[in-house]
Design a protein around this motif. Structure first.
Motif, PDB file in Angstrom:
ATOM      1  N   LYS A 191     -38.466 -26.450  -5.615  1.00 20.80           N
ATOM      2  CA  LYS A 191     -37.616 -25.498  -6.357  1.00 20.80           C
ATOM      3  C   LYS A 191     -36.826 -24.631  -5.381  1.00 20.80           C
ATOM      4  N   ALA A 192     -37.534 -24.105  -4.368  1.00 26.17           N
ATOM      5  CA  ALA A 192     -36.871 -23.173  -3.437  1.00 26.17           C
ATOM      6  C   ALA A 192     -35.754 -23.875  -2.662  1.00 26.17           C
ATOM      7  N   CYS A 193     -36.012 -25.123  -2.223  1.00 19.79           N
ATOM      8  CA  CYS A 193     -34.944 -25.737  -1.419  1.00 19.79           C
ATOM      9  C   CYS A 193     -33.808 -26.243  -2.303  1.00 19.79           C
ATOM     10  N   THR A 194     -34.079 -26.520  -3.568  1.00 19.72           N
ATOM     11  CA  THR A 194     -32.974 -26.848  -4.489  1.00 19.72           C
ATOM     12  C   THR A 194     -32.052 -25.635  -4.627  1.00 19.72           C
ATOM     13  N   ILE A 195     -32.666 -24.472  -4.824  1.00 21.72           N
ATOM     14  CA  ILE A 195     -31.884 -23.229  -4.952  1.00 21.72           C
ATOM     15  C   ILE A 195     -31.068 -22.993  -3.681  1.00 21.72           C
ATOM     16  N   ALA A 196     -31.724 -23.053  -2.531  1.00 23.89           N
ATOM     17  CA  ALA A 196     -31.071 -22.677  -1.271  1.00 23.89           C
ATOM     18  C   ALA A 196     -30.001 -23.682  -0.857  1.00 23.89           C
ATOM     19  N   VAL A 197     -30.233 -24.981  -1.063  1.00 25.28           N
ATOM     20  CA  VAL A 197     -29.234 -25.982  -0.654  1.00 25.28           C
ATOM     21  C   VAL A 197     -28.021 -25.920  -1.568  1.00 25.28           C
ATOM     22  N   ARG A 198     -28.254 -25.801  -2.890  1.00 29.23           N
ATOM     23  CA  ARG A 198     -27.110 -25.709  -3.808  1.00 29.23           C
ATOM     24  C   ARG A 198     -26.285 -24.453  -3.496  1.00 29.23           C
ATOM     25  N   TYR A 199     -26.971 -23.337  -3.299  1.00 23.42           N
ATOM     26  CA  TYR A 199     -26.246 -22.100  -2.989  1.00 23.42           C
ATOM     27  C   TYR A 199     -25.473 -22.241  -1.677  1.00 23.42           C
ATOM     28  N   SER A 200     -26.082 -22.903  -0.683  1.00 26.03           N
ATOM     29  CA  SER A 200     -25.426 -23.056   0.633  1.00 26.03           C
ATOM     30  C   SER A 200     -24.204 -23.961   0.552  1.00 26.03           C
ATOM     31  N   ALA A 201     -24.140 -24.777  -0.508  1.00 33.21           N
ATOM     32  CA  ALA A 201     -22.949 -25.624  -0.694  1.00 33.21           C
ATOM     33  C   ALA A 201     -21.832 -24.831  -1.374  1.00 33.21           C
ATOM     34  N   ILE A 202     -22.216 -23.796  -2.124  1.00 33.92           N
ATOM     35  CA  ILE A 202     -21.225 -22.965  -2.818  1.00 33.92           C
ATOM     36  C   ILE A 202     -20.720 -21.855  -1.890  1.00 33.92           C
ATOM     37  N   ARG A 203     -21.627 -21.255  -1.177  1.00 29.86           N
ATOM     38  CA  ARG A 203     -21.312 -20.074  -0.353  1.00 29.86           C
ATOM     39  C   ARG A 203     -20.413 -20.457   0.807  1.00 29.86           C
ATOM     40  N   ARG A 204     -19.277 -19.780   0.908  1.00 31.14           N
ATOM     41  CA  ARG A 204     -18.411 -19.987   2.077  1.00 31.14           C
ATOM     42  C   ARG A 204     -18.418 -18.687   2.875  1.00 31.14           C
ATOM     43  N   GLN A 205     -18.516 -18.843   4.229  1.00 34.72           N
ATOM     44  CA  GLN A 205     -18.578 -17.603   5.004  1.00 34.72           C
ATOM     45  C   GLN A 205     -18.079 -17.891   6.418  1.00 34.72           C
ATOM     46  N   CYS A 206     -17.122 -17.171   6.837  1.00 32.32           N
ATOM     47  CA  CYS A 206     -16.595 -17.258   8.203  1.00 32.32           C
ATOM     48  C   CYS A 206     -15.705 -18.486   8.393  1.00 32.32           C
ATOM     49  N   SER A 207     -14.625 -18.297   9.151  1.00 32.98           N
ATOM     50  CA  SER A 207     -13.730 -19.414   9.466  1.00 32.98           C
ATOM     51  C   SER A 207     -13.703 -19.536  10.993  1.00 32.98           C
ATOM     52  N   PRO A 208     -14.063 -20.724  11.505  1.00 25.51           N
ATOM     53  CA  PRO A 208     -14.139 -20.873  12.967  1.00 25.51           C
ATOM     54  C   PRO A 208     -12.784 -20.588  13.640  1.00 25.51           C
ATOM     55  N   LEU A 506     -35.824 -23.608 -12.701  1.00 25.56           N
ATOM     56  CA  LEU A 506     -35.441 -22.926 -11.451  1.00 25.56           C
ATOM     57  C   LEU A 506     -35.333 -21.419 -11.651  1.00 25.56           C
ATOM     58  N   HIS A 507     -34.910 -20.966 -12.822  1.00 22.03           N
ATOM     59  CA  HIS A 507     -34.732 -19.511 -13.053  1.00 22.03           C
ATOM     60  C   HIS A 507     -33.943 -18.875 -11.919  1.00 22.03           C
ATOM     61  N   SER A 508     -32.769 -19.420 -11.607  1.00 23.96           N
ATOM     62  CA  SER A 508     -32.071 -18.901 -10.431  1.00 23.96           C
ATOM     63  C   SER A 508     -30.565 -18.811 -10.652  1.00 23.96           C
ATOM     64  N   ALA A 509     -30.008 -17.633 -10.379  1.00 18.22           N
ATOM     65  CA  ALA A 509     -28.550 -17.461 -10.455  1.00 18.22           C
ATOM     66  C   ALA A 509     -27.881 -18.215  -9.309  1.00 18.22           C
ATOM     67  N   LEU A 510     -28.624 -18.465  -8.238  1.00 22.30           N
ATOM     68  CA  LEU A 510     -28.044 -19.147  -7.061  1.00 22.30           C
ATOM     69  C   LEU A 510     -28.161 -20.658  -7.171  1.00 22.30           C
ATOM     70  N   GLY A 511     -29.159 -21.143  -7.889  1.00 21.33           N
ATOM     71  CA  GLY A 511     -29.446 -22.583  -7.854  1.00 21.33           C
ATOM     72  C   GLY A 511     -29.090 -23.335  -9.113  1.00 21.33           C
ATOM     73  N   SER A 512     -28.390 -22.690 -10.065  1.00 19.04           N
ATOM     74  CA  SER A 512     -28.107 -23.399 -11.313  1.00 19.04           C
ATOM     75  C   SER A 512     -27.193 -24.588 -11.064  1.00 19.04           C
ATOM     76  N   TYR A 513     -27.325 -25.592 -11.908  1.00 19.84           N
ATOM     77  CA  TYR A 513     -26.654 -26.871 -11.668  1.00 19.84           C
ATOM     78  C   TYR A 513     -25.125 -26.712 -11.636  1.00 19.84           C
ATOM     79  N   ASP A 514     -24.597 -25.783 -12.455  1.00 18.27           N
ATOM     80  CA  ASP A 514     -23.127 -25.702 -12.547  1.00 18.27           C
ATOM     81  C   ASP A 514     -22.508 -24.983 -11.343  1.00 18.27           C
ATOM     82  N   GLY A 515     -23.346 -24.363 -10.511  1.00 22.12           N
ATOM     83  CA  GLY A 515     -22.805 -23.746  -9.298  1.00 22.12           C
ATOM     84  C   GLY A 515     -22.016 -22.475  -9.537  1.00 22.12           C
ATOM     85  N   ASN A 516     -22.054 -21.926 -10.770  1.00 22.37           N
ATOM     86  CA  ASN A 516     -21.304 -20.679 -11.041  1.00 22.37           C
ATOM     87  C   ASN A 516     -22.090 -19.467 -10.550  1.00 22.37           C
ATOM     88  N   VAL A 517     -22.284 -19.392  -9.257  1.00 22.55           N
ATOM     89  CA  VAL A 517     -23.192 -18.403  -8.659  1.00 22.55           C
ATOM     90  C   VAL A 517     -22.716 -16.982  -8.933  1.00 22.55           C
TER      91      VAL A 517
END
Ligand SMILES: CCCCCCCCCCCCC/C=C/C(=O)SCCNC(=O)CCNC(=O)[C@H](O)C(C)(C)COP(=O)(O)OP(=O)(O)OC[C@H]1O[C@@H](n2cnc3c(N)ncnc32)[C@H](O)[C@@H]1OP(=O)(O)O
Ligand SMILES: Cc1cc2nc3c(=O)[nH]c(=O)nc-3n(C[C@H](O)[C@H](O)[C@H](O)COP(=O)(O)OP(=O)(O)OC[C@H]3O[C@@H](n4cnc5c(N)ncnc54)[C@H](O)[C@@H]3O)c2cc1C
Length: 551
Positions: A191-208, A506-517
């Motif tokens: 459950k935890a890694c589903t939440i974290a991986v999905r969120y990490s695919a949505i979250r954008r941060q920093c431009s090289p 999952l009960h998670s605002a970060l890990g929901s399937y639709d990605g609307n974090v």
């Protein structure tokens, strides 16, 4: 724990009476073993059950404050029955701890019975949906038949009769739940890694570079290093859990035939696998939270709840340290069997070839790394036994020598468990993917390689001690590990989707399937009571007077 203990510790007649009532929810029970003063040391429990042949009853008593039962789930307000583990006295002799079925509340009014003191132990780090409670007895009588008599009996005249062939048969429920907890660890880490991986695919941060768009944080190597071991471990724990369940079932079947020979190995396995799986799951769930930045710290992410729930499993059903020491006890015996040229049980059979006195030639293939983990475990065990014997030769008692060596004993047990988990992980993947598509095989092999490379890189010090691994081998392995993370990246979201965990689970605002974090985080924020009105009344009662210097 109530029902498994009824099934494991009651005679058939007692089961016929109690099980239907429990399964029908006519009675609700818990397992009350731990006391305010003792959890690990079961033989030190203080609650007493003294048999009175005149009335054919047991008198339950809590002689001290520390003898109060403490922690049992549901004890505070929910259950009306308990399995109470107490020191059994009959004819003036103490026969050690035994389980008893005790009614603590009236079945109609739910009021505590006279002579029973029961309540809630208060707020906890987590698990606050369970009313863990305390329980004290003041010379409270229960019928003789309420002693769970599968493994031992007290006859009407007070005669004590031992039935079980294995001295620890009464500990059976704990082995059962420890086996279940490995699966629980896998499920919650997934459950935890589903939440974290999905969120990490949505979250954008920093431009090289200044012109480019911001990167998905899942593209960063450090983020992949944090998260892909979590995915690999969730699979490793699940496959080990399934393997352990089969080992448990086979042992239970053998015991039913009167053969307890495999029980010691099962106890050693269930102890170290429960210890390592719950500790790994708790620390990797925390790692998933770290990987989600501030939003991972929100209750609405679901991660704090998962951490609070899982970190408790490191403690209950046998504390991490204690269970590893149980496994170490088994390993020292295995070492002595190797010395005596006796056969070994399957999970320690690698020890028979291990004590060559030479370093294992390093081989960076998956099988080579598993052999290295086994060499590492054997080396630690050998060094530990050497310390034990050096202390015995100095004149210390076995108990003193053992206590002084427990840090090394725990290290040997942890290394053994890692080797067993790694071996099971790879062999189960190969067994299960025989007919899988090449892509599925590839991805699952990539994941077990992540697990093997990660732990080899975590244990380079030990590998340098017990194998011929060189500095350049370690350098090469690090590069190979980092390259593997990049190979997994394109499939990462698909791999966690394959855990098939619904949003409601999952009960998670970060890990929901639709990605609307962000929409979900804002929606959850609106539920805060502080948003009920624009100005909270504390402005008028505290802030304003303070600002006017009137407080
Ligand atoms: C489908 C849904 C799934 C849900 C999944 C589950 C969800 C989870 C919900 C659960 C909620 C929480 C529930 C929690 C409940 C609890 O916490 S119950 C209380 C648990 N308490 C413990 O685990 C206490 C730990 N302590 C012990 O187990 C023992 O005190 C000890 C540390 C093992 C020492 O025991 P002792 O009697 O002192 O024995 P030793 O001298 O060390 O060893 C003697 C020999 O006995 C062997 N042995 C010991 N234990 C066992 C065992 N369990 N099975 C088999 N054999 C055992 C030991 O190896 C020694 O053998 P030898 O070496 O041959 O002498
Ligand atoms: C959420 C939760 C639910 C629970 N539910 C139940 C339940 O339903 N029923 C029940 O009976 N119990 C339950 N428990 C209690 C649980 O089983 C105990 O907490 C657990 O067995 C540890 O015992 P303890 O708390 O006395 O810790 P202790 O044994 O006092 O451990 C404290 C520290 O001392 C160390 N230590 C202890 N003995 C040794 C030793 N010999 N050598 C080296 N180090 C040692 C431990 O490693 C630990 O670091 C629950 C606990 C929790 C947290």
């Amino acid at each position: 724990m109530f029902v498994p203990t009824l099934m494991g510790q009651c005679t058939p007649e007692q089961q016929a009476y109690w099980l239907p009532r429990a399964l029908d929810m006519q009675i609700i029970g818990t397992y009350a073993q731990t006391e305010l003063g003792h959890g690990t040391f079961i033989r030190g429990l203080e609650t007493t059950a003294t048999y009175d042949p005149e009335t054919e009853t047991f008198v339950m008593n809590s002689p001290t404050l520390t003898s109060y039962k403490w922690w049992a789930g549901g004890l505070a307000k929910t259950v009306n029955y308990c399995i109470v583990v107490a020191q059994l006295y009959t004819k003036g002799v103490c026969h050690g701890t035994h389980p008893f079925i005790v009614q603590i509340r009236d079945e109609e009014t739910h009021m505590p019975r006279p002579g029973v003191k029961v309540g809630d132990i208060g707020p906890k780090l987590g698990f606050n949906t369970a009313d863990n409670g305390y329980l004290g007895f003041d010379n409270y009588r229960i019928p003789r038949d309420n002693m769970m008599m599968k493994n031992a009996q007290v006859l009407k005249d007070g005669t004590y009769v031992k039935v079980a062939r294995h001295g620890k048969a009464t500990y059976g429920t704990m082995v059962f739940v420890r086996v279940l907890l490995v699966n629980e660890a896998a499920f919650n880490l997934a459950k935890a890694c589903t939440i974290a991986v999905r969120y990490s695919a949505i979250r954008r941060q920093c431009s090289p570079d200044s012109e480019g768009s911001e990167l998905q944080v899942l593209d960063y190597s450090t983020q992949q290093h944090k998260l892909f071991i979590c995915i690999a471990t969730a699979h490793a724990l699940q496959l080990n859990s399934t393997w352990l369940w089969k080992t448990f079932s086979d042992t239970l079947a053998a015991i039913k035939q009167g053969n307890v020979d495999t029980l010691p190995e099962l106890h050693a396995l269930s102890s170290c696998l429960k210890a390592l799986s719950t500790a790994d799951a708790a620390s990797l769930i925390e790692q998933c939270r770290h990987a989600c930045g501030g939003h991972g710290y929100m209750m609405s992410s679901g991660l704090p709840y998962l951490y609070a729930f899982v970190t408790a499993t490191r403690t209950y059903e046998g504390d991490y340290t204690i269970l590893l020491l149980q496994t170490a006890r088994f390993l020292v015996k295995a070492y002595e069997q190797v010395e005596a040229g006796k056969p070994l049980t399957p999970t320690v059979s690698y020890l028979s070839q291990a004590f060559t006195g030479k370093k294992l030639p390093w081989d960076s293939s998956p099988d080579g790394i598993i052999r290295a983990f086994q060499a590492l475990a054997a080396g630690k065990l050998s060094s530990t036994v050497k310390s034990l014997r050096k202390r015995l030769e100095s004149g210390l008692s076995y108990e003193q020598a053992w206590e002084l060596s427990t840090i090394q004993l725990n290290g040997a047990a942890e290394a053994h468990c890692r080797a067993v988990m790694s071996q099971n992980y790879k062999s189960e993947i190969e067994r299960l993917t025989v007919n899988s598509s090449p892509n599925v095989k590839l991805v699952l092999q990539q994941l077990y390689k992540v697990y093997l490379y990660y732990w080899a890189l975590e244990r380079t010090g030990d590998l340098l001690l017990y194998t011929s691994i060189s500095e350049s081998d370690i350098f090469e392995l690090q590069l190979r590990y980092e390259g593997l993370l990049k190979e997994i990246r394109p499939n990462a979201v698909g791999i966690v989707d394959a855990f098939d965990l619904r949003d409601e689970v999952l009960h998670s605002a970060l890990g929901s399937y639709d990605g609307n974090v962000y929409e979900r985080l804002m929606a959850e924020a609106q539920k805060s009571p502080l948003n009920a009105e624009p100005v909270n009344q504390t402005f008028h009662t505290y802030l304003k007077p303070m600002m006017k210097g009137k407080l």
